[in-house]
Scaffold this active site. Structure first.
Site, PDB file in Angstrom:
ATOM      1  N   ASN A   9       0.868  -1.175   0.000  1.00 12.03           N
ATOM      2  CA  ASN A   9       0.000   0.000   0.000  1.00 12.03           C
ATOM      3  C   ASN A   9       0.903   1.223   0.000  1.00 12.03           C
ATOM      4  OD1 ASN A   9      -1.933   1.927   0.334  1.00 12.03           O
ATOM      5  ND2 ASN A   9      -2.467   1.379   2.439  1.00 12.03           N
ATOM      6  N   TRP A  10       1.091   1.792  -1.180  1.00 12.29           N
ATOM      7  CA  TRP A  10       1.993   2.954  -1.278  1.00 12.29           C
ATOM      8  C   TRP A  10       1.375   4.202  -0.633  1.00 12.29           C
ATOM      9  CZ3 TRP A  10       4.192   3.026  -7.019  1.00 12.29           C
ATOM     10  CH2 TRP A  10       4.943   1.867  -7.231  1.00 12.29           C
ATOM     11  N   LYS A  11       0.080   4.177  -0.423  1.00 10.10           N
ATOM     12  CA  LYS A  11      -0.641   5.344   0.102  1.00 10.10           C
ATOM     13  C   LYS A  11      -0.344   6.559  -0.797  1.00 10.10           C
ATOM     14  CE  LYS A  11      -0.191   3.338   4.643  1.00 10.10           C
ATOM     15  NZ  LYS A  11      -0.400   3.472   6.054  1.00 10.10           N
ATOM     16  N   HIS A  97      -9.768   0.803   3.968  1.00  8.56           N
ATOM     17  CA  HIS A  97      -8.556   0.978   4.777  1.00  8.56           C
ATOM     18  C   HIS A  97      -8.890   1.880   5.971  1.00  8.56           C
ATOM     19  CE1 HIS A  97      -4.523   2.200   5.974  1.00  8.56           C
ATOM     20  NE2 HIS A  97      -4.111   1.099   5.376  1.00  8.56           N
ATOM     21  N   GLU A  99      -7.429   4.303   7.207  1.00  6.69           N
ATOM     22  CA  GLU A  99      -7.238   5.740   6.944  1.00  6.69           C
ATOM     23  C   GLU A  99      -8.444   6.312   6.203  1.00  6.69           C
ATOM     24  OE1 GLU A  99      -3.380   5.323   5.151  1.00  6.69           O
ATOM     25  OE2 GLU A  99      -2.583   4.723   7.096  1.00  6.69           O
ATOM     26  N   GLU A 169      -6.149  -5.375   9.967  1.00 10.89           N
ATOM     27  CA  GLU A 169      -5.114  -4.398  10.293  1.00 10.89           C
ATOM     28  C   GLU A 169      -5.475  -3.676  11.593  1.00 10.89           C
ATOM     29  OE1 GLU A 169      -2.847  -3.066   6.581  1.00 10.89           O
ATOM     30  OE2 GLU A 169      -4.641  -1.834   6.687  1.00 10.89           O
ATOM     31  N   GLY A 175       1.706   1.924  10.795  1.00 11.14           N
ATOM     32  CA  GLY A 175       2.626   3.060  10.704  1.00 11.14           C
ATOM     33  C   GLY A 175       3.209   3.470  12.039  1.00 11.14           C
ATOM     34  N   SER A 215       2.751  -2.534  10.428  1.00 10.76           N
ATOM     35  CA  SER A 215       4.201  -2.524  10.658  1.00 10.76           C
ATOM     36  C   SER A 215       4.880  -3.850  10.321  1.00 10.76           C
ATOM     37  CB  SER A 215       4.518  -2.089  12.088  1.00 10.76           C
ATOM     38  OG  SER A 215       4.032  -0.776  12.311  1.00 10.76           O
ATOM     39  N   GLY A 236       2.486  -1.196   4.384  1.00  8.80           N
ATOM     40  CA  GLY A 236       2.611   0.213   4.025  1.00  8.80           C
ATOM     41  C   GLY A 236       4.068   0.611   3.894  1.00  8.80           C
ATOM     42  N   GLY A 237       4.627   1.165   4.966  1.00  7.66           N
ATOM     43  CA  GLY A 237       5.965   1.748   4.944  1.00  7.66           C
ATOM     44  C   GLY A 237       7.031   0.859   4.303  1.00  7.66           C
TER      45      GLY A 237
HETATM   46  C1  PEP Z   1      -1.071  -0.137   5.758  1.00  6.21           C
HETATM   47  O1  PEP Z   1      -0.893   0.889   5.146  1.00  6.21           O
HETATM   48  O2  PEP Z   1      -2.057  -0.819   5.504  1.00  6.21           O
HETATM   49  C2  PEP Z   1      -0.085  -0.534   6.759  1.00  6.21           C
HETATM   50  C3  PEP Z   1      -0.237  -1.678   7.380  1.00  6.21           C
HETATM   51  O3  PEP Z   1       0.963   0.321   6.967  1.00  6.21           O
HETATM   52  P1  PEP Z   1       2.350  -0.014   7.733  1.00  6.21           P
HETATM   53  O4  PEP Z   1       2.845  -1.308   7.178  1.00  6.21           O
HETATM   54  O5  PEP Z   1       3.235   1.132   7.444  1.00  6.21           O
HETATM   55  O6  PEP Z   1       2.014  -0.160   9.194  1.00  6.21           O
END
Ligand code: PEP
Length: 253
Positions: A9-11, A97, A99, A169, A175, A215, A236-237
């Site tokens: 997930n590049w967001k 998601h 967010e 999640e 994050g 994470s 994500g990250g």
């Molecule tokens: C996400 O964006 O769905 C996510 C899990 O982010 P991260 O891996 O950065 O926690």
């Protein structure tokens, strides 16, 4: 056997050039893929076609949109419809998601509509669910997540849910650098599968890929993905760093 999936997930990150370089680095790496292991890159709308083209000839790597609107078409300035996504050859879309739920007020009912419009257009949703820290601290995460699934998915047919993708999640782990332990991930994901089995039967529940997100990084992916009810991750990250994401992909069961 259900698919094992590493979804990025590049967001709202990266320029097009950076996204292309990242995709090329991942695609050219020594990936341990097969027909049961799928890589999905969730990229910003403007990059979908370009990144999709870069993945031509990679049968086990696809792109996904990060959202779509719940209505078919019309006066919804700035929104992107499911029909638009399929018209450019997109097969997958991240829906709900945390967010989107938090910053754009997406409710379980709205997400039920989004899931419907995906199915009407042949788009495969990656349906996100998960609890906030207060809920985890109160110990009510299982019933909270169960309610998210009920309100957004339980109107669907068994056929629609066969081979479906759910991403669990926990919001407190997204994050933040705080990861659920592999035991915590397994505990709630086995519950998610049991909830789906109670409603749709064991065969449908066994076919659903349940991803963990929060994470995930190269250092913890293999252990988390090794849990029996964790079928990969939504990342994500760490998905923005080629070396990290390649190790995450190669950590799939
Ligand atoms: C996400 O964006 O769905 C996510 C899990 O982010 P991260 O891996 O950065 O926690």
């Amino acid at each position: 056997m259900r698919k094992q999936i590493a979804a990025a997930n590049w967001k709202m990150n990266l320029t097009l050039e950076q996204g292309k370089a990242l995709t090329e680095e991942i695609a050219q790496a020594d990936l341990d893929l097969n027909d049961n292991r799928l890589v999905i890159l969730g990229v910003p709308f403007p990059y979908l076609v370009t990144i999709k083209e870069l993945l031509t000839g990679q049968p086990n790597m696809v792109v996904a949109a990060q959202n779509c609107y719940s209505k078919k078409s019309g006066a919804f300035t700035g929104e992107v419809s499911a029909t638009m996504l399929t018209s450019i050859g997109i097969q997958y879309v991240i829906i709900g998601h945390s967010e989107r739920r938090e910053y754009f007020n997406e409710t379980n009912d709205m997400l039920a509509e989004k899931v419907n419009i995906c199915f009407e257009n042949g788009l495969k949703p990656i349906f996100c669910c998960g609890e906030a820290l207060e809920i985890r601290e109160a110990g009510t995460q299982n019933s909270f997540v169960e309610n998210q699934l009920k309100e957004s998915l339980f109107h669907l047919s068994a056929e629609q849910l066969t081979g479906f993708i759910i991403a669990y999640e926990p919001i407190w782990a997204i994050g933040t650098g705080k990861t659920a332990t592999s035991a915590q991930a397994q505990e709630i994901q086995v519950h998610i599968r049991a909830v789906m089995a109670a409603q749709y039967g064991a065969e449908v529940a066994e076919s659903i890929s349940i991803l963990y997100g929060g994470s995930v990084k190269a250092a913890n992916a293999k252990e988390i993905f090794g849990q029996p009810d964790v079928d990969g991750g939504l990342v994500g990250g760490a998905s923005l760093i080629a070396d990290e994401f390649v190790l995450i992909i190669n950590g799939l069961k």
